[in-house]
Write an enzyme that holds these catalytic residues in place. Sequence first.
Site, PDB file in Angstrom:
ATOM      1  CG  LEU A 154     -25.328 -21.819  -6.533  1.00 32.53           C
ATOM      2  CD1 LEU A 154     -25.913 -20.421  -6.641  1.00 32.53           C
ATOM      3  CD2 LEU A 154     -24.069 -21.897  -7.396  1.00 32.53           C
ATOM      4  CB  SER A 182      -0.900   0.021   1.239  1.00 36.33           C
ATOM      5  OG  SER A 182      -1.655  -1.163   1.305  1.00 36.33           O
ATOM      6  CB  SER A 201     -11.665  -1.960   0.273  1.00 35.34           C
ATOM      7  OG  SER A 201     -12.150  -2.705  -0.818  1.00 35.34           O
ATOM      8  CD  GLU A 203      -5.428  -1.824 -10.891  1.00 34.34           C
ATOM      9  OE1 GLU A 203      -5.663  -0.625 -11.123  1.00 34.34           O
ATOM     10  OE2 GLU A 203      -5.833  -2.747 -11.585  1.00 34.34           O
TER      11      GLU A 203
END
Length: 380
Positions: free
Chosen positions: A341, A135, A369, A366
């Site tokens: 499911l 980061s 959050s 990238e």
Amino acid sequence: MISFELTQKQLAMQEYFQRLAVERLQPRSMQVDAAAPAGVDPDYLTFIAEENLNAFLIPKEYGGKPLDHVSLAILFEELGAGCAGFAAVYAQTFHSVAALLIGGSDEQKKLFFPLLLPPGGHVSSFCVTEEESGSNTSSFSTVFSRKGKSFILRGEKSPVINAGQSRFYVVWANEEGTRNRAGISAFLIPGKTEGLRFGPYHDKPGFRPAPTATIHLEDIRIPEENMIGPAGSGYLLLMQILDWGRALSASMAVGLARTAIEEVTRFAKQRVILKRPIIKNQSIAFLLADLVTELEAARALVWRACRLIDLGRDHTVASSMAKLYASELAVRATTEGLLILGQSGYKRPSLMDKIHRDAQVLRIAEGTSHVQKLIISGQL
Ligand SMILES: Cc1cc2nc3c(=O)[nH]c(=O)nc-3n(C[C@H](O)[C@H](O)[C@H](O)COP(=O)(O)OP(=O)(O)OC[C@H]3O[C@@H](n4cnc5c(N)ncnc54)[C@H](O)[C@@H]3O)c2cc1C
């Protein structure tokens, strides 16, 4: 400011890649996901060549057929719907091309863009992260120093998608003796440079079709012309690339979330419990109502960010909002998908299991959050 109408060309492209995603990428991705990581799948490289995908990223004067960012978002949504791991392989090429588009000289573009065009399917890599700095991109352990008309680079980057197969690597490094943003520059490193070594492919739960490995730069020597932009401009260049890249990685997340929602909806209509399809239960119908609404919202955020990029207006926060919202939606849609499911999703092979593992990467790579929230809250 924004039109919600797609052009005829965009609609045709959307329809074309939607079909390829379902018929070609999705079935292949299940096979690649189950296999041991062994580089970019040859079938994907053929796909890149056949569809001339890299040309969409490259300006006309260098042999490309460039798309605007809204059109790229439409393409990335379909690739993400078919196989997010493959979309990530292509996204890395996008990132390294973006480095040249933003900071590269005419000579660098003439030299490096043709390496990505057919014949053959080709990829390139974007190398920022190190074991100790993920980061935090404001200083790196990878260092460069000048020797006559060359630069010498030393260090390690990890993980790097497409490692070992890229035609070139865009690498960020600090000038020896500096540990701050002002000391960072970016470099173009051809794939066959002496001293460039690759570790074994990492075994990881998600994005298995996107091979990652550590790259080792062992005192590699490159000509001074391979520095992108002026010395010390690397940090700003990186921020600009990520502002573009996050909007497109958000569109991959929209595609992945769409696949999850379609799969759950199909299942909920077919699965009969106590003589009625489970979609007749309000808890499930309302959940799907929430998810399709959030999907529309995520796509709107992506297209807005891309439109701002195309208009040359400030898009940093818009891109971060799109990435934050869409990647969190991808995780939620697949998590709820696994619940609905039940045992039929919780096994291998299972599409829902695969995309649930892939979705986790979308909120890490990238900029996590948390990092997106730092960017958004920083502008308040
Ligand atoms: C599958 C995969 C492929 C990748 N491919 C590439 C690639 O090709 N090229 C490349 O350069 N990188 C690549 N990456 C790296 C990716 O960009 C990093 O993982 C990401 O930037 C996060 O860095 P980190 O994993 O080191 O986490 P860290 O930076 O160690 O963070 C750990 C945790 O702390 C949180 N955190 C950190 N700082 C703060 C803060 N200030 N406030 C609040 N929370 C904070 C983070 O959000 C995270 O939850 C890839 C990653 C993955 C998972």
